[in-house]
Design a protein around this motif. Structure first.
Motif, PDB file in Angstrom:
ATOM      1  N   GLN A  19       0.825  -1.204   0.000  1.00 34.39           N
ATOM      2  CA  GLN A  19       0.000   0.000   0.000  1.00 34.39           C
ATOM      3  C   GLN A  19       0.864   1.261   0.000  1.00 34.39           C
ATOM      4  O   GLN A  19       0.538   2.256  -0.677  1.00 34.39           O
ATOM      5  N   ALA A  20       1.971   1.231   0.732  1.00 34.60           N
ATOM      6  CA  ALA A  20       2.871   2.377   0.753  1.00 34.60           C
ATOM      7  C   ALA A  20       3.475   2.609  -0.627  1.00 34.60           C
ATOM      8  O   ALA A  20       3.531   3.749  -1.111  1.00 34.60           O
ATOM      9  N   ALA A  21       3.926   1.531  -1.264  1.00 30.08           N
ATOM     10  CA  ALA A  21       4.517   1.652  -2.602  1.00 30.08           C
ATOM     11  C   ALA A  21       3.481   2.136  -3.604  1.00 30.08           C
ATOM     12  O   ALA A  21       3.781   2.978  -4.466  1.00 30.08           O
ATOM     13  N   ILE A  64       0.686  -4.160  -9.547  1.00 29.00           N
ATOM     14  CA  ILE A  64      -0.197  -4.390 -10.692  1.00 29.00           C
ATOM     15  C   ILE A  64      -1.215  -5.481 -10.371  1.00 29.00           C
ATOM     16  O   ILE A  64      -2.413  -5.351 -10.680  1.00 29.00           O
ATOM     17  N   ASP A  65      -0.768  -6.554  -9.746  1.00 29.89           N
ATOM     18  CA  ASP A  65      -1.674  -7.652  -9.402  1.00 29.89           C
ATOM     19  C   ASP A  65      -2.716  -7.196  -8.390  1.00 29.89           C
ATOM     20  O   ASP A  65      -3.886  -7.586  -8.461  1.00 29.89           O
ATOM     21  N   HIS A  66      -2.302  -6.337  -7.465  1.00 31.37           N
ATOM     22  CA  HIS A  66      -3.240  -5.812  -6.466  1.00 31.37           C
ATOM     23  C   HIS A  66      -4.309  -4.953  -7.126  1.00 31.37           C
ATOM     24  O   HIS A  66      -5.504  -5.063  -6.800  1.00 31.37           O
ATOM     25  N   ILE A  67      -3.900  -4.089  -8.067  1.00 34.72           N
ATOM     26  CA  ILE A  67      -4.861  -3.267  -8.802  1.00 34.72           C
ATOM     27  C   ILE A  67      -5.824  -4.154  -9.583  1.00 34.72           C
ATOM     28  O   ILE A  67      -7.039  -3.909  -9.622  1.00 34.72           O
ATOM     29  N   ALA A 130      -2.668  -5.955 -17.815  1.00 37.93           N
ATOM     30  CA  ALA A 130      -3.353  -6.763 -16.802  1.00 37.93           C
ATOM     31  C   ALA A 130      -4.873  -6.648 -16.940  1.00 37.93           C
ATOM     32  O   ALA A 130      -5.593  -7.647 -16.827  1.00 37.93           O
ATOM     33  N   VAL A 131      -5.355  -5.441 -17.194  1.00 35.30           N
ATOM     34  CA  VAL A 131      -6.797  -5.222 -17.373  1.00 35.30           C
ATOM     35  C   VAL A 131      -7.307  -5.966 -18.600  1.00 35.30           C
ATOM     36  O   VAL A 131      -8.381  -6.593 -18.570  1.00 35.30           O
TER      37      VAL A 131
END
Length: 239
Positions: A19-21, A64-67, A130-131
């Motif tokens: 989250q910080a990154a 990217i995976d988190h998004i 990714a999307v």
């Protein structure tokens, strides 16, 4: 003896670093963000960081995976609802994306100021990839349903999801540019009109791609755009 870290503790700490990154990427830009920035933000050592991520590249891939995962969750119920027609699912897809953006206007406006800089070119490319990988199969399933319902008619249904997403990306880029231009223009009306006509043009293009009935998809109106204009004004002149 090495300290044993519980899985939930590991996941929580890794999530904190992630989250910080992500916040740093959204405020500084990926190219300007260093691992040291992350260490300072979370207040950890380099050794601790490398316990969770092997490298800066690994951290980017995790962002990217988190998004991707976050963007997928609210969409899946629409795609899997057996009571919705294909057109209703497609409109629901668009509505959900609009609702998520509207609920986070202030953050999105702040992000736009950094997102389209060269410092985030790599992140933008990877997010787009990714999307596409995530959503194209879901949209293709809607298209197949629409063909079965005889509401869609097109020559290359297996490519429809990819083309729709390309159109949406083009529309998003244009809207972002127009919204940001509001910060520098005194006459807002031509920009508002351009945002509305851009949305209408892209929705019409998607309808024609699918062979769907005219105006089967929603067009943005002035009341919808005005909420973004107000948000831009507020971000320029915070109380």
């Amino acid at each position: 003896m090495a300290r044993t870290v519980k899985p939930e503790e590991f996941a929580a700490r890794r999530g904190e670093i992630l989250q910080a990154a992500r916040r740093l990427v959204f405020t500084k830009g990926y190219e300007q963000m260093s691992i040291q920035d992350v260490l300072d933000y979370v207040k950890i050592s380099s050794g601790a960081f490398h316990h969770y991520f092997d490298s800066r590249q690994a951290l980017l891939e995790a962002i990217i995976d988190h998004i991707r995962q976050e963007s997928e969750k609210p969409l899946l119920p629409i795609f899997h609802d057996p009571h919705l027609s294909a057109i209703e699912k497609l409109q629901g897809f668009f509505d959900t994306l609009d609702r998520l953006r509207s609920a986070n206007k202030a953050d999105i406006i702040q992000l736009l100021r950094v997102w389209y800089t060269d410092d985030n070119a790599v992140v933008r490319l990877k997010v787009d990839e990714a999307v596409l990988a995530q959503r194209a199969p879901l949209l293709n399933a809607i298209v197949q349903q629409g063909i079965q319902e005889r509401s869609f008619s097109l020559s290359y249904p297996k490519k429809a999801g990819e083309v729709i997403l390309s159109l949406l990306q083009g529309m998003s880029n244009t809207h972002a540019r127009l919204l940001l231009s509001l910060e520098h223009e005194s006459d807002e009306q031509p920009i508002i009109d351009e945002i509305i006509s851009t949305h209408a043009a892209y929705m019409e293009a998607i309808e024609r791609l699918l062979g769907a009935p005219d105006h089967s998809l929603y067009r943005a109106d002035i009341s919808m755009v005005d909420t973004w204009v107000q948000a831009i004004r507020k971000s320029k002149n915070p109380a």
